[in-house]
Design a protein around this motif. Structure first.
Motif, short mmCIF file in Angstrom:
data_model
loop_
_atom_site.label_atom_id
_atom_site.label_comp_id
_atom_site.label_asym_id
_atom_site.label_seq_id
_atom_site.Cartn_x
_atom_site.Cartn_y
_atom_site.Cartn_z
N ASN A 135 0.83 -1.20 0.00
CA ASN A 135 0.00 0.00 0.00
C ASN A 135 0.87 1.26 0.00
O ASN A 135 0.59 2.21 -0.75
CB ASN A 135 -0.93 0.03 1.22
CG ASN A 135 -1.99 -1.04 1.21
OD1 ASN A 135 -2.45 -1.46 2.27
ND2 ASN A 135 -2.40 -1.51 0.03
N ILE A 136 1.91 1.28 0.86
CA ILE A 136 2.77 2.45 0.94
C ILE A 136 3.54 2.66 -0.36
O ILE A 136 3.68 3.80 -0.84
CB ILE A 136 3.76 2.30 2.11
CG1 ILE A 136 3.01 2.28 3.45
CG2 ILE A 136 4.78 3.44 2.10
CD1 ILE A 136 2.25 3.54 3.76
N ALA A 140 3.34 6.00 -2.69
CA ALA A 140 4.50 6.80 -3.07
C ALA A 140 4.62 6.94 -4.59
O ALA A 140 5.03 7.99 -5.10
CB ALA A 140 5.76 6.17 -2.49
N ASP A 141 4.26 5.88 -5.30
CA ASP A 141 4.38 5.88 -6.77
C ASP A 141 3.20 6.52 -7.48
O ASP A 141 3.25 6.77 -8.69
CB ASP A 141 4.53 4.44 -7.28
CG ASP A 141 5.83 3.79 -6.81
OD1 ASP A 141 6.76 4.53 -6.44
OD2 ASP A 141 5.89 2.54 -6.78
N CYS A 142 2.14 6.79 -6.75
CA CYS A 142 0.91 7.30 -7.37
C CYS A 142 1.12 8.71 -7.91
O CYS A 142 1.76 9.56 -7.27
CB CYS A 142 -0.22 7.31 -6.33
SG CYS A 142 -1.80 7.89 -6.96
N VAL A 192 -4.54 21.22 -1.49
CA VAL A 192 -3.60 21.41 -0.38
C VAL A 192 -2.19 21.09 -0.87
O VAL A 192 -1.86 19.93 -1.11
CB VAL A 192 -3.97 20.51 0.82
CG1 VAL A 192 -2.99 20.75 1.96
CG2 VAL A 192 -5.40 20.79 1.26
N ASP A 193 -1.37 22.09 -1.01
CA ASP A 193 -0.01 21.90 -1.50
C ASP A 193 0.84 21.16 -0.47
O ASP A 193 0.75 21.42 0.73
CB ASP A 193 0.65 23.25 -1.81
CG ASP A 193 0.00 23.96 -2.98
OD1 ASP A 193 -0.57 23.26 -3.84
OD2 ASP A 193 0.04 25.21 -3.01
N GLY A 194 1.67 20.24 -0.96
CA GLY A 194 2.60 19.54 -0.09
C GLY A 194 2.00 18.44 0.73
O GLY A 194 2.71 17.79 1.52
N GLU A 195 0.72 18.18 0.58
CA GLU A 195 0.07 17.18 1.44
C GLU A 195 0.52 15.76 1.09
O GLU A 195 0.57 14.89 1.95
CB GLU A 195 -1.45 17.30 1.32
CG GLU A 195 -2.21 16.54 2.39
CD GLU A 195 -1.85 17.00 3.80
OE1 GLU A 195 -1.94 16.17 4.71
OE2 GLU A 195 -1.48 18.17 3.98
N LYS A 196 0.88 15.53 -0.18
CA LYS A 196 1.31 14.20 -0.59
C LYS A 196 2.55 13.76 0.20
O LYS A 196 2.61 12.63 0.70
CB LYS A 196 1.60 14.19 -2.09
CG LYS A 196 2.26 12.92 -2.63
CD LYS A 196 1.31 11.73 -2.59
CE LYS A 196 1.96 10.48 -3.19
NZ LYS A 196 2.06 10.57 -4.66
N ASP A 197 3.53 14.65 0.34
CA ASP A 197 4.76 14.30 1.05
C ASP A 197 4.47 13.97 2.51
O ASP A 197 5.00 13.00 3.06
CB ASP A 197 5.78 15.45 0.97
CG ASP A 197 6.33 15.64 -0.44
OD1 ASP A 197 6.24 14.69 -1.23
OD2 ASP A 197 6.82 16.74 -0.73
N LYS A 201 4.94 10.20 4.34
CA LYS A 201 5.81 10.12 5.52
C LYS A 201 5.04 9.62 6.75
O LYS A 201 5.52 8.75 7.49
CB LYS A 201 6.41 11.49 5.81
CG LYS A 201 7.37 11.50 6.99
CD LYS A 201 7.95 12.90 7.20
CE LYS A 201 8.87 12.93 8.42
NZ LYS A 201 9.44 14.29 8.65
N ALA A 202 3.84 10.15 6.95
CA ALA A 202 3.04 9.76 8.12
C ALA A 202 2.65 8.29 8.07
O ALA A 202 2.72 7.58 9.08
CB ALA A 202 1.79 10.65 8.21
N HIS A 203 2.27 7.82 6.90
CA HIS A 203 1.84 6.43 6.79
C HIS A 203 3.03 5.47 6.86
O HIS A 203 2.90 4.36 7.38
CB HIS A 203 1.04 6.23 5.50
CG HIS A 203 -0.35 6.80 5.58
ND1 HIS A 203 -0.61 8.14 5.46
CD2 HIS A 203 -1.55 6.20 5.81
CE1 HIS A 203 -1.90 8.35 5.58
NE2 HIS A 203 -2.50 7.20 5.81
#
Length: 239
Positions: A135-136, A140-142, A192-197, A201-203
């Motif tokens: 899943n992670i 990350a690749d999405c 929301v800018d930067g939310e992907k990073d 990281k959180a997951h």
């Protein structure tokens, strides 16, 4: 079966009385899963009611999934499955979806998900870790522009954390909630800018805590992730 299918009498809403009587018998395990009910004619005689009232009761019981009517064979007590309960909740949440429900869902997640992460850390298997790790990697690749796919992957991650607890009640409770995450994320996080990073990281931190079987750290990492969700909700959705 006289104590189950005794006379109903002349009270109002005979079909509801019949429905209630059969439902109680199923709940009390006087009628077990797979048990065959008497025929319509026999039930009419036992309840001392008309076929019209009986058929209405049977129709409702069938619609609720309590009995199964097999043409040419008879009527049987159904086996209720986890999927049946989840599907009912899915329908309720879909029909109730609005900003108020989103707020309530986040509150529920704040209460339950940190403890679910702790349980997952304590009970997870190697197979659970493989699924969560996949899943992670997918997250990350999405493509960051593909918000729908990203939301679906996050949904799968949280659902798989719940499954890693090994507790079916957790799954029944949380799966309908997780089914709403794609809709919630598309609504809240679209700009929301930067939310992907942050999300990746959180997951990853949650997964690593589960991998290490550190229940307390998994609890705290999930708190961080849910609090971020609440922060974004408060800042963006309430504008």
């Amino acid at each position: 079966m006289d104590e189950i299918f005794g006379k109903i009498g002349t009270a109002q809403t005979l079909s509801q009385k019949i429905e209630r009587r059969i439902e109680e018998a199923i709940r009390q395990k006087k009628l077990l899963i797979g048990a065959k009910l008497p025929s319509e004619r026999e039930l009419c005689e036992m309840f001392a009611v008309s076929r019209t009232a009986l058929r209405e009761a049977l129709r409702r019981l069938s619609a609720r999934g309590l009995i199964q009517i097999k043409k040419g064979s008879g009527m049987y007590v159904s086996e209720l499955k986890i999927e049946d309960a989840i599907e009912s909740l899915n329908l309720y949440y879909d029909l109730s979806f609005d900003s108020g429900l989103i707020s309530q869902i986040i509150e529920v997640r704040r209460v339950f998900e940190p403890e679910i992460a702790r349980m997952a850390a304590n009970n997870r298997t190697d197979a659970d870790l493989e699924i969560l790790n996949r899943n992670i990697s997918d997250l990350a690749d999405c493509d960051p522009d593909n918000t729908q796919m990203e939301a679906d992957i996050i949904n799968k991650f949280h659902l798989n954390v719940a499954k890693a607890t090994g507790n079916p009640i957790v799954i029944i409770t949380m799966e309908p909630i997780y089914s709403l995450l794609p809709r919630m994320r598309n609504l809240i996080y679209a700009n929301v800018d930067g939310e992907k990073d942050f999300t990746v990281k959180a997951h990853r931190a949650i997964l690593e805590s589960i991998r290490q079987q550190d229940g307390e750290k998994a609890f705290q990492e999930m708190v961080v992730q849910i609090e971020r969700t609440l922060e974004v909700y408060t800042q963006y959705l309430k504008k």
